[in-house]
Design a protein around this motif. Structure first.
Motif, PDB file in Angstrom:
ATOM      1  N   TYR A 186      -7.671   2.176   4.862  1.00 51.00           N
ATOM      2  CA  TYR A 186      -6.606   2.079   3.861  1.00 51.00           C
ATOM      3  C   TYR A 186      -6.903   0.903   2.941  1.00 51.00           C
ATOM      4  CZ  TYR A 186      -4.147   5.200   6.997  1.00 51.00           C
ATOM      5  OH  TYR A 186      -3.820   6.276   7.784  1.00 51.00           O
ATOM      6  N   THR A 187      -6.744   1.133   1.640  1.00 45.27           N
ATOM      7  CA  THR A 187      -6.942   0.062   0.661  1.00 45.27           C
ATOM      8  C   THR A 187      -5.578  -0.451   0.219  1.00 45.27           C
ATOM      9  OG1 THR A 187      -8.972   1.113  -0.085  1.00 45.27           O
ATOM     10  CG2 THR A 187      -8.027  -0.547  -1.530  1.00 45.27           C
TER      11      THR A 187
ATOM     12  N   ALA B 108       0.883  -1.172   0.000  1.00 42.59           N
ATOM     13  CA  ALA B 108       0.000   0.000   0.000  1.00 42.59           C
ATOM     14  C   ALA B 108       0.917   1.218   0.000  1.00 42.59           C
ATOM     15  CB  ALA B 108      -0.891   0.013   1.234  1.00 42.59           C
TER      16      ALA B 108
ATOM     17  N   LYS C 286      -9.806   5.782  10.124  1.00 41.22           N
ATOM     18  CA  LYS C 286      -9.224   5.825   8.775  1.00 41.22           C
ATOM     19  C   LYS C 286      -9.409   4.479   8.106  1.00 41.22           C
ATOM     20  CE  LYS C 286      -6.330   9.594   8.615  1.00 41.22           C
ATOM     21  NZ  LYS C 286      -6.128  10.478   7.491  1.00 41.22           N
TER      22      LYS C 286
ATOM     23  N   TYR D 277       0.990  -0.089  10.187  1.00 37.56           N
ATOM     24  CA  TYR D 277       0.318   1.220  10.247  1.00 37.56           C
ATOM     25  C   TYR D 277       0.337   1.772  11.669  1.00 37.56           C
ATOM     26  CZ  TYR D 277      -1.658   1.272   5.504  1.00 37.56           C
ATOM     27  OH  TYR D 277      -1.822   1.342   4.135  1.00 37.56           O
TER      28      TYR D 277
ATOM     29  N   LYS E 278      -9.231  -4.079   2.353  1.00 40.13           N
ATOM     30  CA  LYS E 278      -9.319  -2.806   3.071  1.00 40.13           C
ATOM     31  C   LYS E 278      -9.088  -3.036   4.560  1.00 40.13           C
ATOM     32  CE  LYS E 278     -12.442   0.132   0.359  1.00 40.13           C
ATOM     33  NZ  LYS E 278     -12.567  -0.590  -0.891  1.00 40.13           N
TER      34      LYS E 278
END
Length: 201
Positions: free
Chosen positions: A119-120, A51, A117, A79, A126
């Motif tokens: 994120y893809t 990502a 949030k 993350y 996802k």
């Protein structure tokens, strides 16, 4: 070349499946060094960009003769480190990661003390982080959190030998001792189940 080897040695030392951001390399290398080597390692297929700003050292399947999908739990933790969040896996996501759920979600939910949030990843999966009060954050190991959240979501009445055996196949037995120490403060029935999962032989 020496820098290239040092960076790759640092990454590969974490084992196959490890996901990370450039921030994870800053204890050893400058940002500029990290960025330039990550770009080269990605081009050569040694690591993979999963990502924006997140990479992994992919696990390879000899059977399928290809790299496996990114380890969602590892990516979520990358993350969390990148943004200094504390995170906790949701029950449904824990069930899925332990192969106890037949549903294949493209969406994995984690609770976080950071902002909400989503994120893809490059493969379309996802990861959603939802701002919430974290209850089980005291666990040292991701496996502990996965087990406790999954069992709690399943419920005591749905635990049987088949479930225990299935969980056991998803947990590395080298983690048993650590998990048992880590989860001692869990609800009694959950801890008893974890003891069954973490039996050797």
């Amino acid at each position: 070349m020496e820098l290239y080897n040092k960076v790759f040695y640092f990454i590969s030392g974490h084992g196959r499946g490890w996901a990370f951001s450039p921030k994870d390399l800053l204890s050893k290398f400058t940002r500029q060094e990290a960025d330039s080597v990550l770009s080269d390692l990605t081009k050569e297929g040694k690591i993979r960009r999963v990502a924006r700003g997140v990479y992994d050292y992919p696990k390879y399947s000899k059977l399928l003769k290809k790299d496996l999908s990114p380890d969602i739990e590892q990516v979520a933790r990358a993350y969390a480190r990148k943004f200094n969040w504390r995170i906790e896996v949701s029950g449904d996501t824990a069930l899925n990661l332990l192969k106890l759920s037949t549903q294949i979600p493209g969406n994995y939910l984690y609770y976080s003390d950071g902002p909400s949030k989503t994120y893809t990843l490059n493969d379309g999966a996802k990861i959603e982080f939802k701002k919430s009060v974290l209850k089980n954050i005291g666990f040292k190991y991701k496996e502990s959190s996965l087990l406790v959240q999954a069992l709690k979501t399943l419920g005591k009445e749905n635990i049987n030998d088949k479930v225990i055996e299935k969980i056991r196949t998803q947990i590395d037995d080298s983690m048993y001792e650590k998990i048992l120490k880590d989860t001692k403060s869990s609800t009694v029935w959950i801890y008893e189940t974890i003891k069954e999962v973490c039996k050797n032989g």
